[in-house]
Enzyme design. Structure first.
Site, mmCIF file in Angstrom:
data_model
loop_
_atom_site.group_PDB
_atom_site.id
_atom_site.type_symbol
_atom_site.label_atom_id
_atom_site.label_comp_id
_atom_site.label_asym_id
_atom_site.label_seq_id
_atom_site.Cartn_x
_atom_site.Cartn_y
_atom_site.Cartn_z
ATOM 1 N N HIS A 243 -13.561 9.507 -12.831
ATOM 2 C CA HIS A 243 -12.618 8.397 -12.239
ATOM 3 C C HIS A 243 -12.197 6.826 -13.065
ATOM 4 O O HIS A 243 -13.191 6.552 -13.644
ATOM 5 C CB HIS A 243 -12.929 7.841 -11.170
ATOM 6 C CG HIS A 243 -11.625 6.908 -9.845
ATOM 7 N ND1 HIS A 243 -11.236 6.266 -9.923
ATOM 8 C CD2 HIS A 243 -11.814 7.610 -9.190
ATOM 9 C CE1 HIS A 243 -10.383 5.308 -9.957
ATOM 10 N NE2 HIS A 243 -10.600 6.435 -8.280
ATOM 11 N N TYR B 78 6.224 12.133 0.591
ATOM 12 C CA TYR B 78 5.245 12.532 -0.853
ATOM 13 C C TYR B 78 5.716 13.605 -1.473
ATOM 14 O O TYR B 78 5.744 14.450 -2.915
ATOM 15 C CB TYR B 78 3.498 13.032 -0.488
ATOM 16 C CG TYR B 78 2.446 11.550 -0.622
ATOM 17 C CD1 TYR B 78 2.612 11.312 0.450
ATOM 18 C CD2 TYR B 78 1.454 11.442 -1.535
ATOM 19 C CE1 TYR B 78 0.980 9.292 0.314
ATOM 20 C CE2 TYR B 78 0.820 10.242 -1.312
ATOM 21 C CZ TYR B 78 0.833 9.127 -0.695
ATOM 22 O OH TYR B 78 0.398 8.176 -0.074
ATOM 23 N N GLU C 72 -12.731 12.322 -0.948
ATOM 24 C CA GLU C 72 -13.915 12.154 -2.178
ATOM 25 C C GLU C 72 -14.853 11.737 -2.048
ATOM 26 O O GLU C 72 -15.614 11.855 -3.227
ATOM 27 C CB GLU C 72 -13.077 11.134 -2.836
ATOM 28 C CG GLU C 72 -12.893 10.760 -4.422
ATOM 29 C CD GLU C 72 -12.022 9.507 -4.128
ATOM 30 O OE1 GLU C 72 -10.807 10.059 -5.773
ATOM 31 O OE2 GLU C 72 -12.347 8.390 -4.703
ATOM 32 N N ASP D 168 0.452 12.809 -6.306
ATOM 33 C CA ASP D 168 1.473 11.453 -6.505
ATOM 34 C C ASP D 168 1.569 11.397 -7.859
ATOM 35 O O ASP D 168 0.575 10.280 -8.688
ATOM 36 C CB ASP D 168 0.861 10.169 -6.026
ATOM 37 C CG ASP D 168 -0.593 10.191 -5.634
ATOM 38 O OD1 ASP D 168 -1.318 10.953 -6.229
ATOM 39 O OD2 ASP D 168 -0.722 8.789 -5.751
ATOM 40 N N VAL E 106 2.918 16.644 1.692
ATOM 41 C CA VAL E 106 2.670 16.259 3.317
ATOM 42 C C VAL E 106 3.964 15.252 3.384
ATOM 43 O O VAL E 106 3.534 13.614 2.905
ATOM 44 C CB VAL E 106 1.645 16.024 4.177
ATOM 45 C CG1 VAL E 106 1.886 15.789 5.582
ATOM 46 C CG2 VAL E 106 1.228 17.444 3.275
ATOM 47 N N GLY E 107 4.874 14.355 3.851
ATOM 48 C CA GLY E 107 5.725 13.646 4.967
ATOM 49 C C GLY E 107 6.388 13.154 3.010
ATOM 50 O O GLY E 107 6.752 13.569 2.521
ATOM 51 N N GLY F 59 -11.352 4.444 -13.109
ATOM 52 C CA GLY F 59 -11.246 3.629 -11.988
ATOM 53 C C GLY F 59 -12.757 2.730 -12.395
ATOM 54 O O GLY F 59 -12.932 1.260 -12.014
ATOM 55 N N ASP G 262 -3.462 16.257 -6.930
ATOM 56 C CA ASP G 262 -2.372 15.030 -5.948
ATOM 57 C C ASP G 262 -1.390 15.236 -6.626
ATOM 58 O O ASP G 262 -1.206 15.617 -7.748
ATOM 59 C CB ASP G 262 -2.867 13.177 -6.557
ATOM 60 C CG ASP G 262 -4.126 13.631 -5.670
ATOM 61 O OD1 ASP G 262 -4.685 14.119 -4.772
ATOM 62 O OD2 ASP G 262 -4.170 11.934 -5.590
HETATM 63 N N1 UDP Z 1 -0.529 13.010 0.218
HETATM 64 C C1 UDP Z 1 -0.036 13.485 0.899
HETATM 65 N N2 UDP Z 1 1.221 12.737 2.001
HETATM 66 C C2 UDP Z 1 0.744 11.258 2.234
HETATM 67 C C3 UDP Z 1 -0.778 11.568 1.789
HETATM 68 C C4 UDP Z 1 -1.358 12.099 1.122
HETATM 69 O O1 UDP Z 1 0.933 14.608 0.174
HETATM 70 O O2 UDP Z 1 0.969 10.813 3.651
HETATM 71 C C5 UDP Z 1 -1.761 14.199 -0.632
HETATM 72 C C6 UDP Z 1 -0.842 13.978 -1.819
HETATM 73 O O3 UDP Z 1 -0.861 15.202 -2.608
HETATM 74 C C7 UDP Z 1 -1.554 12.826 -2.299
HETATM 75 C C8 UDP Z 1 -2.831 13.260 -1.989
HETATM 76 O O4 UDP Z 1 -2.584 13.787 -0.492
HETATM 77 O O5 UDP Z 1 -1.447 12.929 -4.076
HETATM 78 C C9 UDP Z 1 -4.165 11.765 -2.063
HETATM 79 O O6 UDP Z 1 -2.964 10.159 -1.140
HETATM 80 P P1 UDP Z 1 -3.040 9.391 -2.431
HETATM 81 O O7 UDP Z 1 -2.604 9.589 -3.400
HETATM 82 O O8 UDP Z 1 -2.312 8.368 -1.752
HETATM 83 O O9 UDP Z 1 -4.204 8.964 -2.416
HETATM 84 P P2 UDP Z 1 -4.943 8.079 -4.062
HETATM 85 O O10 UDP Z 1 -4.815 8.430 -5.215
HETATM 86 O O11 UDP Z 1 -3.589 7.177 -3.428
HETATM 87 O O12 UDP Z 1 -6.212 7.962 -3.057
HETATM 88 MN MN MN Z 2 -2.345 10.092 -5.543
#
Ligand code: UDP
Ligand code: MN
Length: 334
Positions: free
Chosen positions: A213, A106, A283, A193, A103-104, A215, A191
């Site tokens: 996780h 990403y 989470e 990213d 989304v957006g 971390g 996810d």
């Molecule tokens: N996500 C998205 N657009 C956004 C924020 C989050 O699509 O603006 C989705 C995306 O799939 C992302 C997931 O939500 O991988 C979790 O967010 P993010 O990866 O930022 O969290 P983190 O892994 O950094 O805790």
């Molecule tokens: Mn992520």
């Protein structure tokens, strides 16, 4: 009198012998019939004549724990035979669904995610990836192997990343209800990213699957970033919790993940009604859920590493890892 007892004992003895004989015959009949069960659904059925390294119950990984206290396997490299597992799951003709949200901004991560999934995620299996995005026209064209397909579903954009992240549970719940009618297939929610770097395959299949996780897997539970306010439905008291699980990767059987998504969604919404948002959104709710509903398989941090983290010695292979990203640049809010 004596005579009476004797005939009673005799009758009892013959009854016992007959019973024993019946059980013996019945048992051998049952065993023969059971060698190849009629329904393959819940059996791990190996193809005949398959040769592979002899398993040992004495030697194996000693540097990591490979089973939880509730006897669920913890999947680490070196604990499973990928060829054997693939051959067992191939005959089941399963489809593995994966959901991914872009989304957006990403959307920029999607190409790498999809391309590397082609190389490493359930290669040789039927795979159906559902992409949820508000930018359908920006979904990259990625060549997919036979048996693999991609479906794009439109979702509204949002001004808060917390909302995008948390709404995933609702959308996963409705996807399963609408598109994936009840049967014994599997789903993973991942996810975007992130990228695949190594095999993620049939060894990860289970009824309810969680990933530890990267971390926090070396930390005492007191340091886990659980939701600590009793007012939240994601509340975890001190002294509670097994592991800290990732919101960025989980899965299992459709019906199990449906129950998880539905529960986390309704708990998240109940919190919203009370004006509370859990520390790490869905989470936190997922962690609460997995504390009560123990996962039947736990995946080691090999299954969701973070690119910025140097590899620890117990991690022999990184299979899936979060890319380094500039939060300020890609998220709609801070
Ligand atoms: N996500 C998205 N657009 C956004 C924020 C989050 O699509 O603006 C989705 C995306 O799939 C992302 C997931 O939500 O991988 C979790 O967010 P993010 O990866 O930022 O969290 P983190 O892994 O950094 O805790
Ligand atoms: Mn992520």
């Amino acid at each position: 009198m004596m005579h009476l007892i004797n005939s009673k004992v005799l009758a009892l003895l013959s009854a016992l012998m007959l019973g024993g004989l019946f059980c013996y015959i019945f048992q051998s009949y049952r065993l023969a019939a059971d060698v190849i069960p009629e329904s393959h659904e819940f059996y791990l059925l190996a193809p005949e004549h398959q040769q592979y390294e002899q398993p040992s119950i004495l030697h194996g990984r000693t540097d990591v724990v490979t089973v939880t206290p509730w006897l669920a396997p913890v999947v680490w490299e070196g604990t499973f035979n990928p060829v054997l597992l693939d051959s067992i799951y191939k005959v089941k003709n399963i489809t593995v669904t994966a959901t991914v949200f872009a989304v957006g901004k990403y959307i920029m991560f999607l190409k790498n995610f999809l391309e590397t999934a082609e190389q490493h995620f359930f290669v040789g299996f039927k795979v159906h990836i559902y992409v949820f995005t508000d930018r359908s026209n920006e979904v990259p064209q990625v060549r997919m192997a036979t048996g693999r397909q991609l479906t794009v579903r439109s979702v509204p954009s949002s001004k808060r990343w917390q909302e995008i992240s948390a709404r995933r549970m609702e959308l996963i719940q409705t996807l399963i209800e609408e598109q994936l009618p009840n049967h014994n297939d599997y789903i993973f929610c991942l996810d975007v990213d992130s990228k695949f770097h190594g095999r993620w395959g049939s060894e990860s299949l289970g009824a309810l699957v969680a990933v530890t996780h990267p971390g926090y897997y070396r930390d005492p539970r007191s340091r886990f970033p659980y939701e600590r306010r009793p007012a939240s439905k994601a509340y975890m008291a001190s002294g509670e919790g097994d592991f800290y699980y990732c919101g960025g990767a989980f899965g299992g059987l459709l019906q199990e993940v449906h129950h998880l998504a539905k529960t986390c969604r309704s708990n998240f919404e109940a919190d919203t009604q009370e004006g509370i948002e859990a520390a790490w959104q869905e989470e936190s709710h997922l962690n609460r859920y997995m504390w009560i509903n123990k996962p039947s398989k736990v995946l080691s941090p090999e299954y969701l590493w973070q690119d910025f983290k140097p590899k620890n010695p117990e991690v022999h292979i990184i299979r899936f890892s979060g890319v380094v990203k500039n939060y300020a640049e890609i998220r709609p809010n801070t």
